[in-house]
Scaffold this active site. Structure first.
Site, short mmCIF file in Angstrom:
data_model
loop_
_atom_site.label_atom_id
_atom_site.label_comp_id
_atom_site.label_asym_id
_atom_site.label_seq_id
_atom_site.Cartn_x
_atom_site.Cartn_y
_atom_site.Cartn_z
N CYS A 1 2.33 -4.81 7.09
CA CYS A 1 2.30 -4.59 5.43
C CYS A 1 3.46 -4.01 4.81
O CYS A 1 4.47 -3.57 5.32
CB CYS A 1 1.03 -3.67 5.38
SG CYS A 1 -0.38 -4.63 5.53
N HIS B 1 0.84 -1.18 -0.01
CA HIS B 1 0.06 -0.05 -0.14
C HIS B 1 0.86 1.29 -0.08
O HIS B 1 2.03 1.23 0.11
CB HIS B 1 -1.11 -0.01 1.38
CG HIS B 1 -0.35 0.32 2.46
ND1 HIS B 1 0.20 1.34 3.04
CD2 HIS B 1 0.11 -0.72 3.49
CE1 HIS B 1 0.73 1.19 4.36
NE2 HIS B 1 0.70 -0.33 4.59
#
Length: 577
Positions: free
Chosen positions: A496, A477
């Site tokens: 992440c 992301h």
């Protein structure tokens, strides 16, 4: 293989020795010839077991005419054989044989009417010799030859001959299993190592070698074909051949910063450490600066050619490291990856803080990334990116909500409101946004509540995320924390992977030819979530490689930020290597 083995004594011995096969007590006899009325048109009399062997340097003595399988009960044979064969599979670092693998070997022999696979006329075949030689070289593949118990030369004793044949088959299967699937179960190192190594079926392994002209080539094919693995294997052989060690490398003393153009007494040591021609000149020249930059890039450091304590520490860590152990650990990791990474795929190397889009073996895009902290590690596994979301909500994981946000709320009830994070109450199909400042956070259960951050400039996911639904709930992301990409070490996330230029990555994955330019994707920013499906899912591999060989045949290493290396060394028996 000669058909005579089917009805000869060794075939009967194999029947006796294989688990689950039983014969009546008493001497086994050769089958009777069929009556004239029973003879099919293509029937041929079985070959005589004591037929002369093919020409050999030292041909074995002929079998006696009355040679038969010994009188041995199936129950005793089962117990002996299973114990002997299981010991082969349990000899390695970790059991290479899973439930059903021994039964698969049994089924393989049953399908060939219990004819030996590796022996002819009481001696090893050429294929057996090739298998022995290839397995004996397992150390070249980063494996342990001692883990595969090879049988002693066969004798004319039928049950010994049969057992040796089966043992060699078991050793071949054990080697192929570890060559393809590795010696370690990844989850035994960490629950976040959820890669799923491919392991060959025992029957398929034996089918391949039984019909092969090049048995050694077939066995070698079970090793990874990836370029990274092959380069490590070549470097491993080189280090062992030259007995080149790290012990002769000089230590670089810490001190003040060394900049290009300066003079410093440590310059000759730096030149020696970085493989430049030795000289007593203490001037930090341009050649040394180029070598320092290359070293800094290989370690994920800022490549400014300024030698400070971080660079010196990285140099000196190589002295205490064991390059052979580093190679063996990373060769094992290549076995955890799928053999087919995908014609086009995304490859993230966590310790390198970098990601690439690969196509037909070449990098068509690369980017810096931020990965998880040692306390919130990025997991290791393979999946496939299926879709992108522009203007994403950030649904806060329960672990972050309970361990990090709740304690802050108990001190400051306005914390979530100031971060722009909503509290949502879920009851059945109904969802209601609550006023977080009106909740007594010292006397509340998080059951039925979840936190989410709406799309916007403050959203922790930035403007876009790349989704490959998985058990860890991680993804690639964007991020509003752009300054972190300028750091040398970039382990700051909750697990992440943050991408430095996510819209460039989106353009590569979606394809300009499909009408998705970087600018077009950016025009979707603002408003509600927008989902864009990929026409074809793109494989993504979150990997953990701390050592690799570059195109110049130089071994490069990265810091083991999560401590996986030491645990793998212990599991592979390399702790004192």
């Amino acid at each position: 293989m000669r058909k005579g083995w089917k009805s000869g004594g060794s075939a009967i011995a194999l029947t006796l020795l294989l688990p689950g096969i039983s014969l009546a007590e008493g001497r086994a006899e050769l089958p009777r010839a069929p009556l004239e009325s029973e003879i099919p048109l293509d029937w041929a009399a079985p070959a005589i077991p004591h037929a002369p062997a093919p020409a050999m340097a030292e041909p074995p003595a002929p079998m006696p005419l009355d040679w038969q399988a010994p009188d041995i009960s199936a129950e005793i044979a089962d117990e002996k054989t299973r114990s002997r064969i299981e010991s082969i599979f349990l000899a390695g670092t970790a059991p290479a044989m899973e439930a059903g693998r021994l039964e698969a070997i049994t089924a393989f022999y049953a399908a060939r009417q219990y004819r030996p696979l590796w022996s002819e006329n009481g001696a090893w075949s050429d294929n057996a010799t090739a298998a022995f030689d290839r397995i004996a070289k397992a150390a070249d593949d980063g494996l342990d030859p001692a883990a595969y118990k090879l049988p002693a030369p066969p004798s004319k004793d039928a049950d010994t001959l049969a057992l040796a044949d089966i043992e060699l088959s078991a050793a071949v299967v054990a080697y192929a299993t570890e060559a393809e699937g590795g010696r370690i179960e990844p989850r035994s190192i960490s629950p976040l190592l959820t890669a799923k190594p491919e392991k060959p079926d025992a029957g398929e392994v034996l089918d391949k070698v039984s019909g092969a002209r090049d048995v050694a080539g077939v066995l070698d094919s079970f090793n990874p074909s990836h370029d990274g693995f092959r380069k490590l294997r070549v470097k491993l052989a080189e280090l062992r051949r030259t007995a080149k060690t790290h012990e002769t490398l000089p230590v670089v003393e810490k001190g003040k910063l060394i900049r290009p153009g300066m003079q410093d007494p440590r310059v000759p040591v730096l030149r020696a450490r970085l493989g430049l021609p030795t000289a007593q000149d203490t001037t930090y020249d341009s050649a040394l600066a180029d070598a320092v930059r290359e070293f800094q890039r290989s370690k994920g450091l800022n490549d400014e050619a300024v030698v400070g304590n971080l660079t010196i520490t990285a140099l000196n860590e190589e002295i205490s490291a064991d390059p052979v152990a580093d190679i063996l650990v990373n060769m094992e990791r290549w076995r955890w990856l799928p053999r087919d990474l995908g014609r086009r795929h995304v490859f993230v190397n966590i310790p390198e803080f970098h990601a690439w889009v690969m196509e037909d073996g070449s990098a068509i895009h690369d980017t810096r990334v931020v990965v998880g902290t040692p306390a919130n590690q990025t997991p290791v596994f393979s999946d496939a990116i299926q879709f992108l979301i522009v203007n994403p909500y950030w649904n806060v994981p329960y672990s972050i909500a309970s361990k990090e946000m709740l304690p802050r709320l108990q001190q400051d009830p306005t914390y979530l409101a100031r971060q722009g994070i909503e509290v949502v109450h879920v009851r059945g199909n109904r969802r209601r946004v609550l006023d977080s400042t009106a909740i007594d956070w010292n006397n509340v259960s998080l059951k039925g509540l979840y936190f989410r951050q709406p799309p916007g400039e403050r959203n922790a996911l930035g403007n876009i995320k790349f989704m490959f639904p998985n058990e860890h709930a991680v993804y690639l992301h964007d991020t509003p924390s752009r300054s972190l990409f300028g750091r040398s070490s970039r382990a700051f996330s909750h697990g992440c992977v943050r991408v430095e230029d996510p819209f460039a990555l989106a353009e590569v994955l979606l394809g300009v030819e499909n009408g998705w330019s970087k600018e077009k994707v950016k025009r979707l920013i603002g408003g509600s979530e927008r989902r864009i499906n990929l026409k074809t899912p793109v494989p993504v591999h979150l990997a953990y490689f701390t050592a690799f060989v570059d195109d110049g045949n130089t071994l490069k290493t990265h810091k083991d930020i999560y401590g996986h290396d030491s645990r793998m060394r212990a599991a592979l028996g390399l702790a004192g290597h």
